[in-house]
Motif scaffolding. Structure first.
Motif, PDB file in Angstrom:
ATOM      1  N   PRO A 132       0.819  -1.230   0.000  1.00  0.00           N
ATOM      2  CA  PRO A 132       0.000   0.000   0.000  1.00  0.00           C
ATOM      3  C   PRO A 132       0.847   1.272   0.000  1.00  0.00           C
ATOM      4  O   PRO A 132       0.446   2.279  -0.602  1.00  0.00           O
ATOM      5  CB  PRO A 132      -0.816  -0.125   1.298  1.00  0.00           C
ATOM      6  CG  PRO A 132      -0.778  -1.558   1.651  1.00  0.00           C
ATOM      7  CD  PRO A 132       0.535  -2.060   1.178  1.00  0.00           C
ATOM      8  N   ALA A 133       2.002   1.232   0.662  1.00  0.00           N
ATOM      9  CA  ALA A 133       2.865   2.414   0.680  1.00  0.00           C
ATOM     10  C   ALA A 133       3.376   2.748  -0.714  1.00  0.00           C
ATOM     11  O   ALA A 133       3.384   3.908  -1.126  1.00  0.00           O
ATOM     12  CB  ALA A 133       4.030   2.186   1.642  1.00  0.00           C
ATOM     13  N   VAL A 134       3.794   1.722  -1.452  1.00  0.00           N
ATOM     14  CA  VAL A 134       4.286   1.947  -2.819  1.00  0.00           C
ATOM     15  C   VAL A 134       3.187   2.522  -3.703  1.00  0.00           C
ATOM     16  O   VAL A 134       3.411   3.480  -4.459  1.00  0.00           O
ATOM     17  CB  VAL A 134       4.820   0.624  -3.410  1.00  0.00           C
ATOM     18  CG1 VAL A 134       5.084   0.773  -4.899  1.00  0.00           C
ATOM     19  CG2 VAL A 134       6.091   0.199  -2.691  1.00  0.00           C
ATOM     20  N   ALA A 135       1.984   1.950  -3.627  1.00  0.00           N
ATOM     21  CA  ALA A 135       0.877   2.438  -4.444  1.00  0.00           C
ATOM     22  C   ALA A 135       0.545   3.892  -4.123  1.00  0.00           C
ATOM     23  O   ALA A 135       0.288   4.711  -5.024  1.00  0.00           O
ATOM     24  CB  ALA A 135      -0.352   1.553  -4.228  1.00  0.00           C
ATOM     25  N   ALA A 136       0.566   4.248  -2.835  1.00  0.00           N
ATOM     26  CA  ALA A 136       0.244   5.622  -2.446  1.00  0.00           C
ATOM     27  C   ALA A 136       1.323   6.597  -2.894  1.00  0.00           C
ATOM     28  O   ALA A 136       1.028   7.698  -3.374  1.00  0.00           O
ATOM     29  CB  ALA A 136       0.056   5.694  -0.931  1.00  0.00           C
ATOM     30  N   ILE A 137       2.597   6.223  -2.758  1.00  0.00           N
ATOM     31  CA  ILE A 137       3.699   7.119  -3.133  1.00  0.00           C
ATOM     32  C   ILE A 137       3.725   7.343  -4.640  1.00  0.00           C
ATOM     33  O   ILE A 137       3.852   8.477  -5.115  1.00  0.00           O
ATOM     34  CB  ILE A 137       5.035   6.542  -2.643  1.00  0.00           C
ATOM     35  CG1 ILE A 137       5.097   6.559  -1.119  1.00  0.00           C
ATOM     36  CG2 ILE A 137       6.211   7.322  -3.222  1.00  0.00           C
ATOM     37  CD1 ILE A 137       6.265   5.787  -0.545  1.00  0.00           C
ATOM     38  N   GLU A 138       3.612   6.277  -5.411  1.00  0.00           N
ATOM     39  CA  GLU A 138       3.706   6.403  -6.867  1.00  0.00           C
ATOM     40  C   GLU A 138       2.491   7.088  -7.478  1.00  0.00           C
ATOM     41  O   GLU A 138       2.532   7.495  -8.641  1.00  0.00           O
ATOM     42  CB  GLU A 138       3.892   5.014  -7.478  1.00  0.00           C
ATOM     43  CG  GLU A 138       5.224   4.371  -7.104  1.00  0.00           C
ATOM     44  CD  GLU A 138       5.409   2.994  -7.710  1.00  0.00           C
ATOM     45  OE1 GLU A 138       4.449   2.509  -8.356  1.00  0.00           O
ATOM     46  OE2 GLU A 138       6.490   2.406  -7.537  1.00  0.00           O
ATOM     47  N   ALA A 139       1.395   7.226  -6.720  1.00  0.00           N
ATOM     48  CA  ALA A 139       0.199   7.904  -7.228  1.00  0.00           C
ATOM     49  C   ALA A 139       0.276   9.415  -7.074  1.00  0.00           C
ATOM     50  O   ALA A 139      -0.582  10.129  -7.586  1.00  0.00           O
ATOM     51  CB  ALA A 139      -1.040   7.373  -6.511  1.00  0.00           C
ATOM     52  N   VAL A 140       1.287   9.922  -6.370  1.00  0.00           N
ATOM     53  CA  VAL A 140       1.420  11.358  -6.139  1.00  0.00           C
ATOM     54  C   VAL A 140       2.110  12.007  -7.339  1.00  0.00           C
ATOM     55  O   VAL A 140       3.334  11.927  -7.484  1.00  0.00           O
ATOM     56  CB  VAL A 140       2.215  11.639  -4.843  1.00  0.00           C
ATOM     57  CG1 VAL A 140       2.398  13.137  -4.647  1.00  0.00           C
ATOM     58  CG2 VAL A 140       1.505  11.032  -3.652  1.00  0.00           C
ATOM     59  N   ASP A 141       1.307  12.609  -8.217  1.00  0.00           N
ATOM     60  CA  ASP A 141       1.827  13.305  -9.399  1.00  0.00           C
ATOM     61  C   ASP A 141       2.868  12.460 -10.128  1.00  0.00           C
ATOM     62  O   ASP A 141       4.043  12.843 -10.224  1.00  0.00           O
ATOM     63  CB  ASP A 141       2.430  14.652  -8.995  1.00  0.00           C
ATOM     64  CG  ASP A 141       2.672  15.562 -10.195  1.00  0.00           C
ATOM     65  OD1 ASP A 141       2.216  15.218 -11.303  1.00  0.00           O
ATOM     66  OD2 ASP A 141       3.335  16.602 -10.021  1.00  0.00           O
ATOM     67  N   PRO A 142       2.471  11.289 -10.653  1.00  0.00           N
ATOM     68  CA  PRO A 142       3.470  10.376 -11.237  1.00  0.00           C
ATOM     69  C   PRO A 142       4.212  10.947 -12.443  1.00  0.00           C
ATOM     70  O   PRO A 142       5.316  10.520 -12.743  1.00  0.00           O
ATOM     71  CB  PRO A 142       2.629   9.157 -11.633  1.00  0.00           C
ATOM     72  CG  PRO A 142       1.233   9.666 -11.744  1.00  0.00           C
ATOM     73  CD  PRO A 142       1.101  10.775 -10.747  1.00  0.00           C
ATOM     74  N   ALA A 143       3.622  11.928 -13.125  1.00  0.00           N
ATOM     75  CA  ALA A 143       4.304  12.494 -14.294  1.00  0.00           C
ATOM     76  C   ALA A 143       5.519  13.328 -13.895  1.00  0.00           C
ATOM     77  O   ALA A 143       6.478  13.444 -14.661  1.00  0.00           O
ATOM     78  CB  ALA A 143       3.337  13.349 -15.099  1.00  0.00           C
TER      79      ALA A 143
END
Length: 429
Positions: A132-143
């Protein structure tokens, strides 16, 4: 007179490139040659001093690049808020699992069951926190981000961190493989190198993976800022230079000065170590391991020591390279550039001789860069002399981009045939 003559010839070649092509090109070759010289110095410490065959240079250089990202990039506040705490807990769970496994291995009874329980339970807990931590971090403005960022420290501190990162990985690899036969070290370093590259390519939360990390801080001014500065415009006018072109030359000169300082310091330390009793002991172990062991020397411990030192130097060079590029690009780490070419530099220059390894770095990198321009012109001239539509001319034109690989092999074979110990051989006392 061989050493000053060869270095003077190399300097003349760089000056010729500056006068015939451009000084920007010559300084770009110089900067990359200086970084390659630091890498070659690290490999020479391992191979030339102790006879350790490291084919994982690419991985240790990549760790230096990772250090530049984790130390110099500013932290991403949104990513830390979204999953930073959970990721920290996953790291603590990993450490707790390792500790539990170590304790379980020390039990007299039920060792296998306790170890299996610690591994399975720890893995389940880590995945529960990590995913869940990885999914949340990578979802923050991925571009633009999609990763945690770094500590926001000066980029020069990342060079030291790069050496520490590479030294830590080398210590782990060395503890596992250095007590075995020498070929196991080559296999282990190759394996850890590929593992490290796979990690940095796929763990987006750490280094953005193949999306690349751009905008790394620089230890020198930006060209645009120099072009706007009144003092720089006056300097360019006094020298009769265009401010736009001269800004690139000025920045490259500053980089070259920084890299030269690092190279000189590392060279001085390496020479001091080589001429010390420690250096004589390492050469004795390299030349006759059994005799050294018979004299009471702990060969495995000394091998681990020199392997960690050489890897640390390679890690410093990896951080320097990312600093020069201004970005971290995991897909650019290829064995041809970061392992094969470095080994060619050491062999051609002269293994066991630090001055030879540095000269080999300059020579091989110069040929590697200039072969593309000079090779294309040479092949084009030959093709133009052939009849129109000639199959040989078409074949030569298609093969022109691969001329640099042919030249690398030709240089290596020529040196091994006529000067097997390199252009500047190791001194035998």
């Amino acid at each position: 007179m061989r050493v000053p003559f060869l270095y003077a010839a190399m300097a003349f070649a760089l000056i010729a490139v500056g006068m015939s092509q451009s000084w920007n090109v010559a300084l770009a070759i110089l900067n990359l040659s200086l970084i390659s010289a630091v890498m070659a110095l690290g490999v020479n410490i391992q191979w030339g001093y102790a006879g350790l065959f490291n084919v994982g240079i690419m991985g240790f250089a990549a760790l230096g690049g990772v250090a530049a990202v984790l130390v110099a990039m500013p932290p991403v506040g949104g990513a830390w808020s979204a999953g930073g705490g959970r990721m920290a807990l996953a790291g603590l769970a990993l450490l707790a699992t390792i500790g539990a496994v170590i304790l379980a291995r020390r039990l007299r009874r039920g060792r296998a069951l306790a170890t299996a329980t610690a591994v399975i339970g720890g893995y389940a807990l880590i995945r529960w926190l990590y995913d869940p931590a990885v999914a949340a971090i990578e979802a923050v403005d991925p571009a633009a981000t999609g990763f945690l960022g770094g500590l926001g420290l000066p980029i020069l501190t990342a060079w030291i961190a790069g050496g520490l990162f590479a030294a830590g990985a080398a210590w782990i690899v060395g503890k596992i493989s250095l007590g075995l036969r020498s070929d196991y070290l080559a296999i282990a370093t190759l394996g850890i190198s590929e593992i490290l590259i796979a990690v940095v390519k796929n763990e987006d939360w750490l280094t953005r993976g193949v999306k690349n990390v751009t905008g790394l801080p620089r230890p020198v001014p930006y060209e645009v800022d120099l072009q706007r500065a009144a003092w720089f415009q006056d300097l360019a006018a006094r020298l009769g230079q265009d401010p736009v072109v001269f800004s690139g030359i000025y920045v490259k000169l500053l980089y070259a000065l920084l890299f030269l300082v690092v190279l000189v310091i590392l060279y001085a330390l390496a020479e001091r170590a080589l001429r010390s009793p420690w250096g004589r002991m390492m050469r004795a172990i390299r030349d006759n391991r059994d005799a050294a062991e018979a004299m009471g020397k702990d060969v495995t411990a000394r091998h681990l020591q020199v392997f960690v030192l050489g890897s640390a130097v390679i890690g410093i060079a990896g951080a320097m390279l990312v600093t020069l590029d201004g970005q971290f690009t995991p897909s650019s780490y290829q064995p041809l550039r970061y392992t094969f070419l470095i080994w060619v530099m050491v062999i051609v220059g002269g293994s066991g001789n630090n001055a030879g390894a540095i000269l080999g770095a300059f020579l091989v990198w110069f040929v590697w860069i200039e072969a593309e321009t000079a090779g294309a012109a040479l092949i084009g001239g030959i093709a133009n002399m052939l009849p129109a539509g000639s199959a040989l001319g078409a074949h030569l034109t298609e093969a022109a981009p691969h001329l640099r690989l042919f030249l690398m092999g030709l240089i290596l074979l020529t040196v091994l045939r006529f000067s097997p110990r390199g252009l500047i051989p190791e001194r035998r006392r």
